[in-house]
Design a protein around this motif. Structure first.
Motif, PDB file in Angstrom:
ATOM      1  N   GLU A  18       0.197  22.466  -3.039  1.00 32.81           N
ATOM      2  CA  GLU A  18      -1.243  22.390  -2.817  1.00 32.81           C
ATOM      3  C   GLU A  18      -1.800  21.069  -3.323  1.00 32.81           C
ATOM      4  OE1 GLU A  18      -2.995  26.918  -2.881  1.00 32.81           O
ATOM      5  OE2 GLU A  18      -2.323  26.064  -4.791  1.00 32.81           O
ATOM      6  N   ILE A  19      -1.345  20.627  -4.485  1.00 34.72           N
ATOM      7  CA  ILE A  19      -1.788  19.342  -5.026  1.00 34.72           C
ATOM      8  C   ILE A  19      -1.338  18.204  -4.114  1.00 34.72           C
ATOM      9  CG2 ILE A  19      -1.654  17.753  -6.977  1.00 34.72           C
ATOM     10  CD1 ILE A  19      -3.216  20.215  -7.653  1.00 34.72           C
ATOM     11  N   ILE A  20      -0.128  18.295  -3.598  1.00 34.57           N
ATOM     12  CA  ILE A  20       0.376  17.267  -2.675  1.00 34.57           C
ATOM     13  C   ILE A  20      -0.460  17.252  -1.399  1.00 34.57           C
ATOM     14  CG2 ILE A  20       2.322  16.626  -1.193  1.00 34.57           C
ATOM     15  CD1 ILE A  20       4.184  17.580  -3.411  1.00 34.57           C
ATOM     16  N   GLY A  28       7.156  18.591 -12.772  1.00 38.41           N
ATOM     17  CA  GLY A  28       8.475  18.763 -13.346  1.00 38.41           C
ATOM     18  C   GLY A  28       8.422  19.469 -14.685  1.00 38.41           C
ATOM     19  N   HIS A  29       7.204  19.573 -15.244  1.00 31.59           N
ATOM     20  CA  HIS A  29       7.012  20.215 -16.544  1.00 31.59           C
ATOM     21  C   HIS A  29       6.226  21.513 -16.451  1.00 31.59           C
ATOM     22  CE1 HIS A  29       8.527  16.616 -18.636  1.00 31.59           C
ATOM     23  NE2 HIS A  29       7.853  15.936 -17.740  1.00 31.59           N
ATOM     24  N   THR A  30       5.699  21.838 -15.263  1.00 28.75           N
ATOM     25  CA  THR A  30       4.938  23.074 -15.099  1.00 28.75           C
ATOM     26  C   THR A  30       5.004  23.516 -13.641  1.00 28.75           C
ATOM     27  OG1 THR A  30       2.752  24.114 -15.374  1.00 28.75           O
ATOM     28  CG2 THR A  30       2.793  21.807 -14.671  1.00 28.75           C
ATOM     29  N   ASP A  31       4.861  24.817 -13.415  1.00 28.42           N
ATOM     30  CA  ASP A  31       4.888  25.337 -12.050  1.00 28.42           C
ATOM     31  C   ASP A  31       3.511  25.383 -11.421  1.00 28.42           C
ATOM     32  OD1 ASP A  31       7.646  25.763 -12.137  1.00 28.42           O
ATOM     33  OD2 ASP A  31       7.395  27.738 -13.070  1.00 28.42           O
ATOM     34  N   MET A  32       2.468  25.532 -12.244  1.00 28.75           N
ATOM     35  CA  MET A  32       1.102  25.636 -11.751  1.00 28.75           C
ATOM     36  C   MET A  32       0.201  24.738 -12.587  1.00 28.75           C
ATOM     37  SD  MET A  32       1.305  27.895  -9.241  1.00 28.75           S
ATOM     38  CE  MET A  32      -0.365  28.515  -8.970  1.00 28.75           C
ATOM     39  N   LEU A  33      -0.846  24.217 -11.963  1.00 27.95           N
ATOM     40  CA  LEU A  33      -1.835  23.402 -12.655  1.00 27.95           C
ATOM     41  C   LEU A  33      -3.199  24.031 -12.416  1.00 27.95           C
ATOM     42  CD1 LEU A  33      -2.270  20.799 -14.314  1.00 27.95           C
ATOM     43  CD2 LEU A  33      -2.633  19.606 -12.146  1.00 27.95           C
ATOM     44  N   SER A  34      -3.660  24.784 -13.409  1.00 25.75           N
ATOM     45  CA  SER A  34      -4.939  25.490 -13.320  1.00 25.75           C
ATOM     46  C   SER A  34      -5.016  26.340 -12.049  1.00 25.75           C
ATOM     47  CB  SER A  34      -6.098  24.492 -13.347  1.00 25.75           C
ATOM     48  OG  SER A  34      -7.342  25.148 -13.485  1.00 25.75           O
ATOM     49  N   GLY A  35      -3.920  27.011 -11.726  1.00 27.43           N
ATOM     50  CA  GLY A  35      -3.896  27.898 -10.568  1.00 27.43           C
ATOM     51  C   GLY A  35      -3.511  27.233  -9.261  1.00 27.43           C
ATOM     52  N   ASP A  89       0.825  -1.209   0.000  1.00 29.94           N
ATOM     53  CA  ASP A  89       0.000   0.000   0.000  1.00 29.94           C
ATOM     54  C   ASP A  89       0.861   1.262   0.000  1.00 29.94           C
ATOM     55  OD1 ASP A  89      -2.327  -1.452  -0.010  1.00 29.94           O
ATOM     56  OD2 ASP A  89      -2.639  -1.354   2.154  1.00 29.94           O
ATOM     57  N   LEU A  90       1.910   1.255   0.803  1.00 26.66           N
ATOM     58  CA  LEU A  90       2.807   2.411   0.858  1.00 26.66           C
ATOM     59  C   LEU A  90       3.494   2.642  -0.490  1.00 26.66           C
ATOM     60  CD1 LEU A  90       4.469   1.920   4.367  1.00 26.66           C
ATOM     61  CD2 LEU A  90       2.708   3.585   3.734  1.00 26.66           C
ATOM     62  N   LEU A  91       3.859   1.565  -1.163  1.00 30.66           N
ATOM     63  CA  LEU A  91       4.487   1.684  -2.471  1.00 30.66           C
ATOM     64  C   LEU A  91       3.525   2.267  -3.485  1.00 30.66           C
ATOM     65  CD1 LEU A  91       6.934   1.135  -4.291  1.00 30.66           C
ATOM     66  CD2 LEU A  91       6.039  -1.169  -4.676  1.00 30.66           C
ATOM     67  N   PHE A  92       2.272   1.815  -3.426  1.00 33.31           N
ATOM     68  CA  PHE A  92       1.249   2.335  -4.331  1.00 33.31           C
ATOM     69  C   PHE A  92       1.045   3.830  -4.114  1.00 33.31           C
ATOM     70  CE2 PHE A  92      -3.281   3.256  -5.185  1.00 33.31           C
ATOM     71  CZ  PHE A  92      -3.322   2.942  -6.543  1.00 33.31           C
ATOM     72  N   GLN A  93       0.996   4.244  -2.855  1.00 33.39           N
ATOM     73  CA  GLN A  93       0.841   5.665  -2.542  1.00 33.39           C
ATOM     74  C   GLN A  93       2.051   6.468  -3.000  1.00 33.39           C
ATOM     75  OE1 GLN A  93       0.191   5.421   1.670  1.00 33.39           O
ATOM     76  NE2 GLN A  93      -1.734   4.319   1.432  1.00 33.39           N
ATOM     77  N   ALA A  94       3.240   5.898  -2.864  1.00 35.02           N
ATOM     78  CA  ALA A  94       4.456   6.578  -3.298  1.00 35.02           C
ATOM     79  C   ALA A  94       4.467   6.771  -4.809  1.00 35.02           C
ATOM     80  CB  ALA A  94       5.684   5.779  -2.861  1.00 35.02           C
ATOM     81  N   VAL A  95       3.984   5.774  -5.552  1.00 36.97           N
ATOM     82  CA  VAL A  95       3.924   5.893  -7.015  1.00 36.97           C
ATOM     83  C   VAL A  95       3.016   7.038  -7.417  1.00 36.97           C
ATOM     84  CG1 VAL A  95       3.125   4.751  -9.117  1.00 36.97           C
ATOM     85  CG2 VAL A  95       4.502   3.487  -7.465  1.00 36.97           C
ATOM     86  N   ASN A  96       1.862   7.167  -6.759  1.00 36.83           N
ATOM     87  CA  ASN A  96       0.951   8.266  -7.071  1.00 36.83           C
ATOM     88  C   ASN A  96       1.572   9.624  -6.746  1.00 36.83           C
ATOM     89  OD1 ASN A  96      -1.335   6.754  -7.998  1.00 36.83           O
ATOM     90  ND2 ASN A  96      -1.773   6.186  -5.901  1.00 36.83           N
ATOM     91  N   LEU A  97       2.321   9.672  -5.657  1.00 33.05           N
ATOM     92  CA  LEU A  97       2.989  10.921  -5.287  1.00 33.05           C
ATOM     93  C   LEU A  97       4.069  11.266  -6.301  1.00 33.05           C
ATOM     94  CD1 LEU A  97       3.191  13.179  -3.215  1.00 33.05           C
ATOM     95  CD2 LEU A  97       4.767  11.757  -1.894  1.00 33.05           C
ATOM     96  N   ILE A  98       4.792  10.256  -6.761  1.00 29.55           N
ATOM     97  CA  ILE A  98       5.824  10.483  -7.771  1.00 29.55           C
ATOM     98  C   ILE A  98       5.199  11.001  -9.062  1.00 29.55           C
ATOM     99  CG2 ILE A  98       7.501   9.310  -9.264  1.00 29.55           C
ATOM    100  CD1 ILE A  98       8.140   7.498  -6.874  1.00 29.55           C
ATOM    101  N   PHE A  99       4.020  10.493  -9.393  1.00 33.64           N
ATOM    102  CA  PHE A  99       3.330  10.965 -10.593  1.00 33.64           C
ATOM    103  C   PHE A  99       3.061  12.468 -10.515  1.00 33.64           C
ATOM    104  CE2 PHE A  99      -0.754  12.034 -12.611  1.00 33.64           C
ATOM    105  CZ  PHE A  99      -0.444  11.746 -13.935  1.00 33.64           C
ATOM    106  N   ILE A 100       2.628  12.925  -9.329  1.00 37.74           N
ATOM    107  CA  ILE A 100       2.384  14.364  -9.141  1.00 37.74           C
ATOM    108  C   ILE A 100       3.684  15.142  -9.333  1.00 37.74           C
ATOM    109  CG2 ILE A 100       1.718  16.131  -7.463  1.00 37.74           C
ATOM    110  CD1 ILE A 100      -0.182  14.086  -6.223  1.00 37.74           C
TER     111      ILE A 100
END
Length: 261
Positions: free
Chosen positions: A60-62, A48-55, A32-43
């Motif tokens: 904040e997303i984290i 890594g390609h943008t500073d903001m996501l729709s404001g 479960d912890l690994l699955f959560q870490a993968v989702n966090l890495i995705f964020i």
């Protein structure tokens, strides 16, 4: 009191059973912890390609993701009914449930609980604290109380949706199930709804209100005043959806025809 006593007895027996195979339980927690870490890495990859996501900033997303993990962990621990159709309807185990003088849904919740999922609460709070420190969020004395109500509201929203889906099985005993698809749709609640188009935003708010599990309650703690109305609707939506789900479940039970021969 009777239900509370039964619940505690089930928890006690569950822990005895799980602790008999400690390595197995530890592996599930690590998975479960690994699955959560993968989702966090995705964020992190996205930002890594943008500073903001729709404001919305990365932190904040984290924070939203961390909040989402808390009600989702409670849901995963006590409402693990993704295989209800296959196990209780198709295989006929509902017959056994209905011979006992305790509410059928309560019995199924006890049989299917996975308390190790509650470690997600710790992970979620840790992620929130990390993001909150980076955002310099101020915490008032009443915020922990608000947090509890928001978390319970989000957990009840999730539970209500999946209980409603399980209730469909009383009318249709087909082996096909939309549970896996709904689990995937639920992931949309981890992100701000204003990054989606209006149709998806409406669905995630009023039809399948997964937004009340993550982004809306998180908006309160992030100081997003434009979302405050939705944030404080979270407990209301949780009680409403959960109550309606129980109502439909009780009706569905009366339509149950048994497994046959």
């Amino acid at each position: 009191m009777k239900h509370a006593t039964i619940f505690l007895l089930y928890v006690s027996q569950y822990m005895k059973t799980r602790l008999t195979y400690r390595i197995d339980m530890l592996m599930e927690i690590m998975s479960d912890l690994l699955f959560q870490a993968v989702n966090l890495i995705f964020i992190l990859v996205v930002f890594g390609h943008t500073d903001m996501l729709s404001g919305w900033s990365k932190d904040e997303i984290i924070f939203i993701y961390g909040f989402f993990l808390v009600p989702f962990a409670i849901f995963g621990a006590f409402f693990n009914i993704w295989d209800f159709n296959e196990r209780y309807i198709v295989k006929g185990e509902m017959d056994r449930i209905l011979t006992r003088p305790v509410h059928s849904l309560f019995q199924i919740i006890l049989e299917r609980m996975e308390l190790e999922s509650l470690f997600g609460v710790i992970t979620g709070i840790a992620v929130m604290v990390y993001a909150g420190n980076r955002l310099d969020l101020n915490v008032s004395w009443y915020d922990p109380i608000v947090f509890v109500f928001m978390v319970l509201g989000g957990a009840f929203v999730y539970a209500g949706i999946f209980i409603l889906l399980a209730s469909i099985s009383f009318w249709s005993d087909s082996r096909t199930s939309i549970m896996p698809m709904m689990y995937n749709i639920g992931n949309y609640g981890r992100y701000p709804v204003d990054i989606y188009n209006k149709v998806i935003r409406f669905v995630l708010t009023w039809i399948l209100p997964f937004a009340f599990v993550g982004v809306y309650p998180s908006a309160y703690f992030l100081g997003r005043e434009e979302w405050y109305v939705y944030a404080f609707l979270t407990p209301v939506m949780g009680v409403a959806f959960f109550g309606f789900a129980i109502f439909m479940w009780n009706i569905g039970v009366t339509k149950y025809r048994g497994a046959g021969n």
